[in-house]
Design a protein around this motif. Structure first.
Motif, PDB file in Angstrom:
ATOM      1  N   UNK A  46      38.848  62.380 117.505  1.00 25.06           N
ATOM      2  CA  UNK A  46      39.096  63.944 117.288  1.00 25.06           C
ATOM      3  C   UNK A  46      39.742  64.374 116.827  1.00 25.06           C
ATOM      4  N   UNK A  47      40.926  62.871 115.828  1.00 25.73           N
ATOM      5  CA  UNK A  47      42.013  63.454 115.835  1.00 25.73           C
ATOM      6  C   UNK A  47      42.909  63.807 116.191  1.00 25.73           C
ATOM      7  N   UNK A  48      44.342  63.892 115.376  1.00 29.49           N
ATOM      8  CA  UNK A  48      45.694  64.205 116.359  1.00 29.49           C
ATOM      9  C   UNK A  48      45.991  65.428 115.601  1.00 29.49           C
ATOM     10  N   UNK A  49      46.201  66.380 116.431  1.00 22.60           N
ATOM     11  CA  UNK A  49      46.981  67.997 115.800  1.00 22.60           C
ATOM     12  C   UNK A  49      48.139  67.583 114.350  1.00 22.60           C
ATOM     13  N   UNK A  50      48.090  68.669 113.315  1.00 21.16           N
ATOM     14  CA  UNK A  50      47.876  68.534 112.358  1.00 21.16           C
ATOM     15  C   UNK A  50      47.956  70.120 111.831  1.00 21.16           C
ATOM     16  N   UNK A  51      48.938  70.748 111.176  1.00 26.81           N
ATOM     17  CA  UNK A  51      49.177  72.099 110.793  1.00 26.81           C
ATOM     18  C   UNK A  51      48.304  71.925 108.930  1.00 26.81           C
ATOM     19  N   UNK A  52      47.843  72.945 109.241  1.00 26.67           N
ATOM     20  CA  UNK A  52      46.981  73.478 108.032  1.00 26.67           C
ATOM     21  C   UNK A  52      47.399  74.191 107.257  1.00 26.67           C
ATOM     22  N   UNK A  53      47.953  74.226 107.545  1.00 23.19           N
ATOM     23  CA  UNK A  53      48.722  75.616 106.989  1.00 23.19           C
ATOM     24  C   UNK A  53      49.316  75.540 105.503  1.00 23.19           C
ATOM     25  N   UNK A  54      48.807  76.174 104.098  1.00 22.38           N
ATOM     26  CA  UNK A  54      49.057  75.557 103.004  1.00 22.38           C
ATOM     27  C   UNK A  54      48.417  74.913 101.924  1.00 22.38           C
ATOM     28  N   UNK A  55      47.383  74.867 103.330  1.00 26.81           N
ATOM     29  CA  UNK A  55      46.360  74.037 102.350  1.00 26.81           C
ATOM     30  C   UNK A  55      44.942  74.531 101.889  1.00 26.81           C
ATOM     31  N   UNK A  56      44.369  73.282 101.039  1.00 27.14           N
ATOM     32  CA  UNK A  56      43.847  73.307 100.267  1.00 27.14           C
ATOM     33  C   UNK A  56      42.663  72.830 100.860  1.00 27.14           C
ATOM     34  N   UNK A  57      40.967  73.455 101.287  1.00 26.49           N
ATOM     35  CA  UNK A  57      40.031  73.626 101.796  1.00 26.49           C
ATOM     36  C   UNK A  57      39.252  72.466 100.572  1.00 26.49           C
ATOM     37  N   UNK A  58      38.349  71.076 101.041  1.00 26.55           N
ATOM     38  CA  UNK A  58      38.186  71.046  99.769  1.00 26.55           C
ATOM     39  C   UNK A  58      36.378  71.345  99.801  1.00 26.55           C
ATOM     40  N   UNK A  59      36.246  72.122 100.879  1.00 20.56           N
ATOM     41  CA  UNK A  59      34.762  72.285 101.204  1.00 20.56           C
ATOM     42  C   UNK A  59      34.014  73.548 100.543  1.00 20.56           C
ATOM     43  N   UNK A  60      35.228  74.178 100.179  1.00 21.81           N
ATOM     44  CA  UNK A  60      35.516  75.073  99.255  1.00 21.81           C
ATOM     45  C   UNK A  60      34.601  74.686  97.699  1.00 21.81           C
ATOM     46  N   UNK A  61      34.770  73.903  97.344  1.00 19.76           N
ATOM     47  CA  UNK A  61      34.920  73.601  95.927  1.00 19.76           C
ATOM     48  C   UNK A  61      34.078  72.149  95.618  1.00 19.76           C
ATOM     49  N   UNK A  62      33.252  72.314  96.501  1.00 19.48           N
ATOM     50  CA  UNK A  62      31.805  71.264  96.577  1.00 19.48           C
ATOM     51  C   UNK A  62      30.378  72.395  96.615  1.00 19.48           C
TER      52      UNK A  62
END
Length: 377
Positions: A46-62
């Motif tokens: 399920x992943x470990x918690x890490x901040x998405x702040x300031x991140x670019x989501x590649x989904x929006x470009x595919x």
């Protein structure tokens, strides 16, 4: 008497100079499924918690209609332009070009993110390249190789993550499976030694050559890793420390809480045979809480050749448990008084070969002046 009884069933440090990667190609192997329960303490799906702040989501470009090559190029452009990228929350296939990370960057996988190497016939590929960079973080990586659909029988260098000439690298919470070569390769370079590499919390399974290969590093932490079912082409160890040439270094190595399971040739190998004559090197390994279950060999320390007289240092192992191995421990002769191997709290359980008597074990130990061994009581 308890110590003597424990020693009497121990298969340890063989005097012979047999080559684990030369004379035992016909070792039997069957893949054994590793359940989520087995590796749950090492990798969190399920992943470990890490901040998405300031991140670019590649989904929006595919668009979802790209070819593998087009998709790979789009993601690479994002990695080149932005310092923090989040992958789409679904599996995507990558071309053999792979993806390269730049300095001062972070790559984040979501719970359902996965990078899959496209089926190919190449001898050599790298899904994620960490080359010539510093300050890189990779969180929750889920990488799958092409070994089941590989279109050639040659080569052995298809890597999940390749690290070269890199420093200050963190790879945390990863699943790396089914690669044509190594799950992770911390490789050689003609320019600089890898330094300050940390790989924490990983499940590494069914890779063809080694789970993790380490050729050149000064400052490495491997912590809380489950490595299993390595099979296909030699050496076939869970973790293999093996310099390629005289320019390589293996120093300041820390290994904590590693579980090795059912790797065809062995759990852990440390060898310096490829160092050129009279290489002046310092080595330091501190290995704590290492366990192997059901690999052919538990641990192989391949010794120091006569030509490496200027090598000096220590290999320290503490709290070692080796279970159901044909050869729990093998130690070749160290032709150098400046290198010592210290093993404490060693426990060998149910070795497959129970024919070594106490007298024979005692005879072998008397010839190993560089080794100090204490057994768990």
């Amino acid at each position: 008497m308890i110590l003597l009884d424990r020693i009497s069933v121990l298969l340890v440090f063989l005097i012979t100079t047999f080559s684990a990667i030369g004379q035992e190609k016909n070792v039997a192997f069957s893949y054994r499924t590793v359940t989520t329960q087995q590796y749950s303490g090492y990798y969190n799906p399920n992943g470990i918690s890490t901040s998405f702040e300031g991140a670019i989501n590649a989904k929006n470009y595919l668009t979802g209609r790209e070819s593998n090559s087009e998709r790979t190029n789009k993601i690479q452009q994002l990695l080149d332009k932005h310092n923090k990228v989040v992958l789409p929350n679904y599996p995507i296939t990558v071309s053999t070009k792979g993806l390269s990370l730049k300095s001062n960057s972070t790559l984040i996988f979501q719970p359902k993110s996965q990078l899959i190497m496209e089926n190919n016939s190449q001898d050599y590929y790298q899904l994620l390249k960490v080359h010539g960079v510093s300050n890189v973080k990779i969180y929750n990586a889920n990488l799958k190789g092409d070994r089941k659909g590989h279109r050639s029988k040659s080569g052995e260098w298809g890597y999940g993550i390749s690290i070269r000439s890199a420093k200050d690298i963190l790879i945390q919470n990863s699943k790396i499976t089914d690669f044509w070569g190594d799950g992770i390769a911390i490789g050689y370079s003609n320019t600089s030694t890898n330094s300050n590499i940390e790989i924490r919390n990983a499940f590494i399974d069914n890779n063809r050559r080694n789970g993790i290969s380490v050729m050149n590093v000064n400052g490495l932490l491997l912590e809380n890793i489950y490595v299993s079912n390595t099979n296909g082409t030699l050496p076939m160890f869970g973790i293999d420390f093996e310099p390629n040439n005289a320019s390589d270094n293996l120093n300041n190595i820390r290994i904590n809480n590693i579980q090795s399971y059912n790797n065809k040739m062995g759990g852990l190998m440390i060898t310096f045979n490829n160092l050129k004559p009279n290489s002046a090197k310092n080595i330091l390994f501190n290995i704590n809480n290492f366990s192997d279950d059901s690999s052919h060999e538990g641990i192989l320390i391949a010794g120091i050749p006569k030509t490496s007289k200027n090598l000096k240092g220590q290999i320290n192992l503490n709290n070692i448990t080796l279970t159901r191995n044909a050869r729990p421990l093998t130690g070749r002769t160290i032709h150098n008084d400046n290198v010592v191997v210290n093993i404490e709290n060693l426990d060998v359980r149910n070795p497959k070969n129970k024919n070594i008597s106490h007298a024979e074990v005692d005879r072998v130990f008397k010839t190993k002046k560089n080794y100090s061994i204490k057994f768990r009581r």
